[in-house]
Design an enzyme around this catalytic site. Sequence first.
Site, short mmCIF file in Angstrom:
data_model
loop_
_atom_site.label_atom_id
_atom_site.label_comp_id
_atom_site.label_asym_id
_atom_site.label_seq_id
_atom_site.Cartn_x
_atom_site.Cartn_y
_atom_site.Cartn_z
N HIS A 123 0.86 -1.19 0.00
CA HIS A 123 0.00 0.00 0.00
C HIS A 123 0.89 1.23 0.00
O HIS A 123 2.01 1.21 0.50
CB HIS A 123 -0.87 -0.04 1.27
CG HIS A 123 -1.96 0.97 1.33
ND1 HIS A 123 -1.73 2.29 1.66
CD2 HIS A 123 -3.30 0.86 1.14
CE1 HIS A 123 -2.88 2.94 1.67
NE2 HIS A 123 -3.86 2.10 1.36
N ASP A 161 2.90 -4.23 8.11
CA ASP A 161 1.62 -3.56 7.88
C ASP A 161 0.52 -4.58 8.09
O ASP A 161 0.31 -5.46 7.26
CB ASP A 161 1.61 -3.00 6.45
CG ASP A 161 0.25 -2.41 6.05
OD1 ASP A 161 -0.70 -2.47 6.86
OD2 ASP A 161 0.15 -1.90 4.92
N GLN A 192 -4.64 -5.35 6.92
CA GLN A 192 -5.56 -6.35 6.37
C GLN A 192 -5.45 -7.70 7.05
O GLN A 192 -6.08 -8.67 6.61
CB GLN A 192 -5.29 -6.51 4.86
CG GLN A 192 -5.49 -5.25 4.04
CD GLN A 192 -6.93 -4.77 4.04
OE1 GLN A 192 -7.87 -5.54 4.31
NE2 GLN A 192 -7.12 -3.50 3.75
N LYS A 237 -10.95 -0.89 10.42
CA LYS A 237 -11.07 -2.08 9.58
C LYS A 237 -11.50 -3.30 10.39
O LYS A 237 -11.80 -4.36 9.81
CB LYS A 237 -9.76 -2.36 8.84
CG LYS A 237 -9.40 -1.28 7.81
CD LYS A 237 -8.14 -1.64 7.06
CE LYS A 237 -7.63 -0.48 6.22
NZ LYS A 237 -8.52 -0.13 5.11
N CYS A 296 -4.76 2.48 -3.73
CA CYS A 296 -3.52 3.01 -3.13
C CYS A 296 -2.36 2.03 -3.34
O CYS A 296 -1.57 1.78 -2.42
CB CYS A 296 -3.70 3.31 -1.65
SG CYS A 296 -4.87 4.64 -1.33
#
Length: 406
Positions: free
Chosen positions: A121, A198, A201, A224, A361
């Site tokens: 991302h 990261d 997700q 999220k 993104c």
Amino acid sequence: MDVQEVRKEFPILHQQVNEKPLVYLDSAATAQKPLRVIEAVDDYYRRYNSNVHRGVHTLGGMATDAYEGAREKVRSFIGANTTEEIIFTRGTTTSLNIVAHSYARAFLKEGDEIVLTPMEHHSNIIPWQQAAKVTGATLKYIPLQEDGTITLEDVKKTITNHTKIVAISHVSNVLGTMNPVKEITRMAHEQGAITVIDGAQSAPHMKINVTDLDCDFYAFSGHKLGAPTGIGVLYGKKALLEQMEPVEFGGEMIDFVDLYDSTWKELPWKFEGGTPIIAGAIGLAAAIDFLEDIGMDQIHQHETELVNYAFEKLQTIDDLSIYGPRKRAGLITFNLESVHPHDVATVLDAEGIAVRAGHHCAQPLMKWLDVTATARASFYLYNTFEEIDILTDGLLKAKEYFGDVF
């Protein structure tokens, strides 16, 4: 896991959009909020709204207990050793920027390497680009296989004794690729590098244990996983966070201020300048309680079944391309031949189906895929197999419509 019972906790799902029942397939962008979260935030504002830490009055004590209690919830949720390692931020982007500004700019020098992947991302590319420009470090990328995965052999070839930081997504927000971050961390440590994961997700969708992963930093966003927007987390190993300087200065994060110099509070508060995101943290704690009551393993299993079903259904549509590996997290990114994904998303919206369309993104990844944009359907604990059938029918309608147009 009874999905129909779960859906009762999400008021927004029980409505019509364009005179059709809402089918929300955009949870990778933001998840919907369960009643428990909405009520927790409402209760804070109605009953004990106050600033935290400094007040000695009753409301201030209640707010402080709730805020710091949320930090302990997060610690337990991701398996950190101490709440000193849990920094509240605005989200994944802010968390990654803190590491890139405070750690990378302080400890990198010319000739050092920052290793990334093309699937990142923008939030996990641009901060490292800027850090490299300031420090003279160089960026290196682990190559992608044809299916959008990476191999440990390529990881080993890319990471060298000049590598100081490996920053990688746990799960790709476009491909659904689940990266072997535990093994990558081990390889990075063997070369004296740190890892920055990261987790935007991954944290909402699977059980995370940062101690087991042994990663040095882990970032994720509350919105999220069903919490409010504007709250996120940076986990960092205590020894590293203690070496780092704050990136925001002002109230809350200070110990002592003189006219010409100041000192900082201990961890974690030295990174939380200003009035913190109190309601967001309270909402995050409620979201974690909700998810853990269901069970992260059950949520992950449900999403795996959904995405497998969706993969098989969408493969039956002629001229539809699916991007990413067969084994994936709970999202599918696709294109209909000769139809712009924005047009696909518009037709689906007319059917009450919410999907994301654009470059997500991830423009370097779009370039690697040789497309300008894609459509993405992403799933969460409240989605059903029937909704995937509706998505499939909607895509067939889009295909038929644009076939007639062209």
